[in-house]
Design a protein around this motif. Structure first.
Motif, PDB file in Angstrom:
ATOM      1  N   ARG A   7      -8.109   6.959 -11.906  1.00 11.46           N
ATOM      2  CA  ARG A   7      -8.228   5.865 -10.943  1.00 11.46           C
ATOM      3  C   ARG A   7      -7.083   6.002  -9.942  1.00 11.46           C
ATOM      4  O   ARG A   7      -5.938   5.693 -10.253  1.00 11.46           O
ATOM      5  CB  ARG A   7      -8.153   4.524 -11.645  1.00 11.46           C
ATOM      6  CG  ARG A   7      -9.296   4.296 -12.597  1.00 11.46           C
ATOM      7  CD  ARG A   7      -9.155   2.988 -13.301  1.00 11.46           C
ATOM      8  NE  ARG A   7     -10.264   2.792 -14.224  1.00 11.46           N
ATOM      9  CZ  ARG A   7     -10.462   1.687 -14.884  1.00 11.46           C
ATOM     10  NH1 ARG A   7      -9.641   0.669 -14.750  1.00 11.46           N
ATOM     11  NH2 ARG A   7     -11.478   1.583 -15.707  1.00 11.46           N
ATOM     12  N   VAL A   8      -7.430   6.464  -8.759  1.00  9.03           N
ATOM     13  CA  VAL A   8      -6.447   6.673  -7.706  1.00  9.03           C
ATOM     14  C   VAL A   8      -6.458   5.448  -6.805  1.00  9.03           C
ATOM     15  O   VAL A   8      -7.493   5.119  -6.214  1.00  9.03           O
ATOM     16  CB  VAL A   8      -6.761   7.943  -6.889  1.00  9.03           C
ATOM     17  CG1 VAL A   8      -5.753   8.122  -5.766  1.00  9.03           C
ATOM     18  CG2 VAL A   8      -6.802   9.169  -7.807  1.00  9.03           C
ATOM     19  N   ALA A  25      -4.937  10.735   0.633  1.00  4.90           N
ATOM     20  CA  ALA A  25      -5.409  10.622  -0.745  1.00  4.90           C
ATOM     21  C   ALA A  25      -6.727  11.374  -0.935  1.00  4.90           C
ATOM     22  O   ALA A  25      -6.894  12.106  -1.919  1.00  4.90           O
ATOM     23  CB  ALA A  25      -5.569   9.152  -1.135  1.00  4.90           C
ATOM     24  N   VAL A  26      -7.653  11.204   0.005  1.00 12.25           N
ATOM     25  CA  VAL A  26      -8.957  11.865  -0.100  1.00 12.25           C
ATOM     26  C   VAL A  26      -8.802  13.386  -0.007  1.00 12.25           C
ATOM     27  O   VAL A  26      -9.448  14.127  -0.747  1.00 12.25           O
ATOM     28  CB  VAL A  26      -9.926  11.333   0.982  1.00 12.25           C
ATOM     29  CG1 VAL A  26     -11.156  12.212   1.125  1.00 12.25           C
ATOM     30  CG2 VAL A  26     -10.330   9.897   0.658  1.00 12.25           C
ATOM     31  N   GLU A  27      -7.922  13.846   0.857  1.00 11.00           N
ATOM     32  CA  GLU A  27      -7.744  15.286   1.053  1.00 11.00           C
ATOM     33  C   GLU A  27      -6.928  15.952  -0.054  1.00 11.00           C
ATOM     34  O   GLU A  27      -7.129  17.129  -0.358  1.00 11.00           O
ATOM     35  CB  GLU A  27      -7.072  15.560   2.402  1.00 11.00           C
ATOM     36  CG  GLU A  27      -7.951  15.225   3.581  1.00 11.00           C
ATOM     37  CD  GLU A  27      -7.212  15.273   4.917  1.00 11.00           C
ATOM     38  OE1 GLU A  27      -6.004  15.609   4.947  1.00 11.00           O
ATOM     39  OE2 GLU A  27      -7.842  14.950   5.933  1.00 11.00           O
ATOM     40  N   SER A 123      -4.033   5.410 -12.218  1.00 11.57           N
ATOM     41  CA  SER A 123      -3.410   6.657 -12.667  1.00 11.57           C
ATOM     42  C   SER A 123      -2.306   7.074 -11.710  1.00 11.57           C
ATOM     43  O   SER A 123      -1.300   7.641 -12.111  1.00 11.57           O
ATOM     44  CB  SER A 123      -4.451   7.779 -12.719  1.00 11.57           C
ATOM     45  OG  SER A 123      -5.579   7.391 -13.475  1.00 11.57           O
ATOM     46  N   SER A 124      -2.532   6.812 -10.429  1.00  7.92           N
ATOM     47  CA  SER A 124      -1.549   7.111  -9.389  1.00  7.92           C
ATOM     48  C   SER A 124      -1.827   6.203  -8.200  1.00  7.92           C
ATOM     49  O   SER A 124      -2.892   5.592  -8.113  1.00  7.92           O
ATOM     50  CB  SER A 124      -1.612   8.580  -8.960  1.00  7.92           C
ATOM     51  OG  SER A 124      -2.849   8.868  -8.358  1.00  7.92           O
ATOM     52  N   LEU A 125      -0.855   6.135  -7.302  1.00 13.23           N
ATOM     53  CA  LEU A 125      -0.955   5.231  -6.158  1.00 13.23           C
ATOM     54  C   LEU A 125      -0.449   5.923  -4.904  1.00 13.23           C
ATOM     55  O   LEU A 125       0.550   6.642  -4.942  1.00 13.23           O
ATOM     56  CB  LEU A 125      -0.117   3.972  -6.427  1.00 13.23           C
ATOM     57  CG  LEU A 125      -0.047   2.922  -5.333  1.00 13.23           C
ATOM     58  CD1 LEU A 125      -1.413   2.276  -5.099  1.00 13.23           C
ATOM     59  CD2 LEU A 125       0.972   1.847  -5.703  1.00 13.23           C
ATOM     60  N   VAL A 126      -1.164   5.718  -3.806  1.00 18.70           N
ATOM     61  CA  VAL A 126      -0.759   6.246  -2.507  1.00 18.70           C
ATOM     62  C   VAL A 126      -0.541   5.059  -1.580  1.00 18.70           C
ATOM     63  O   VAL A 126      -1.393   4.169  -1.502  1.00 18.70           O
ATOM     64  CB  VAL A 126      -1.835   7.194  -1.921  1.00 18.70           C
ATOM     65  CG1 VAL A 126      -1.420   7.712  -0.550  1.00 18.70           C
ATOM     66  CG2 VAL A 126      -2.119   8.352  -2.878  1.00 18.70           C
ATOM     67  N   VAL A 127       0.607   5.047  -0.907  1.00 18.33           N
ATOM     68  CA  VAL A 127       0.907   3.978   0.048  1.00 18.33           C
ATOM     69  C   VAL A 127       1.337   4.600   1.366  1.00 18.33           C
ATOM     70  O   VAL A 127       1.893   5.692   1.391  1.00 18.33           O
ATOM     71  CB  VAL A 127       2.014   3.006  -0.458  1.00 18.33           C
ATOM     72  CG1 VAL A 127       1.570   2.268  -1.695  1.00 18.33           C
ATOM     73  CG2 VAL A 127       3.314   3.731  -0.716  1.00 18.33           C
ATOM     74  N   VAL A 157       4.220   8.321  -1.011  1.00 15.99           N
ATOM     75  CA  VAL A 157       4.361   7.600   0.258  1.00 15.99           C
ATOM     76  C   VAL A 157       3.968   8.562   1.369  1.00 15.99           C
ATOM     77  O   VAL A 157       4.526   9.651   1.486  1.00 15.99           O
ATOM     78  CB  VAL A 157       5.799   7.089   0.472  1.00 15.99           C
ATOM     79  CG1 VAL A 157       5.918   6.376   1.811  1.00 15.99           C
ATOM     80  CG2 VAL A 157       6.213   6.173  -0.671  1.00 15.99           C
ATOM     81  N   VAL A 158       2.994   8.139   2.176  1.00 17.03           N
ATOM     82  CA  VAL A 158       2.513   8.960   3.283  1.00 17.03           C
ATOM     83  C   VAL A 158       3.047   8.359   4.577  1.00 17.03           C
ATOM     84  O   VAL A 158       2.780   7.212   4.893  1.00 17.03           O
ATOM     85  CB  VAL A 158       0.967   8.976   3.309  1.00 17.03           C
ATOM     86  CG1 VAL A 158       0.451   9.784   4.495  1.00 17.03           C
ATOM     87  CG2 VAL A 158       0.427   9.535   2.004  1.00 17.03           C
TER      88      VAL A 158
END
Length: 163
Positions: A7-8, A25-27, A123-127, A157-158
């Protein structure tokens, strides 16, 4: 991790910064069979009655992509997804065979994003990062800095390409 459900999470506010986070995240993270969970935080609002009052502490139910794409449904949550984000996630669903859902929380973004990691669980997080300077970050606080230091899962962090 073979066979394990991933679960991203991506924290989204439908700004340019969160669009960059969704793209990244998608890439780079999401792979076939994953759940991509868009986590959005709304300001704390006191509701007199109804569903929203129930969801204040636990967040909304998981909202499927077809409902995220429906402006009438999203209006009841006070959320207005942008077309670019919807386009990216719809293409990812077709190409990578993933499931996309949204979970909405109400309150302080820093605390609620960290809470989402446990509640969902992620499972992981992108912000995304708004690219605040040192002074603004010191005065206003940085959501991404707080989340990196407090979330109980890996956080990426992006930075916005314009900064």
């Amino acid at each position: 991790m073979a066979g394990e459900e991933r679960r991203v999470g991506v924290a989204v506010d439908f700004s340019t910064c969160s669009l960059e986070a969704v793209k990244w995240a998608v890439e780079n993270v999401v792979r076939e069979g994953d759940y991509l969970i868009l986590v959005t935080i709304r300001p704390h609002i006191y509701y007199e009655e109804g569903e929203m009052q129930l969801w204040e502490t636990t967040g909304s139910p998981l909202i499927p992509l077809n409902e995220i794409s429906d402006p009438t449904i999203m209006k009841k949550y006070g959320v207005h997804p942008d077309l670019n984000t919807l386009e990216i996630v719809n293409k990812a669903v077709e190409k990578k065979k993933i499931v996309v859902v949204m979970k909405i929380f109400w309150g302080d973004p820093r605390e609620k994003i960290c809470e989402a990691v446990d509640t969902i669980p992620l499972s992981s997080l992108v912000v995304g990062s708004r690219g605040l300077g040192k002074i603004k970050r010191a005065i206003m606080g940085s959501v991404s800095n707080y989340v990196v230091g407090n979330a109980p899962c890996p956080v990426t962090v992006v930075k916005n390409a314009n900064f």
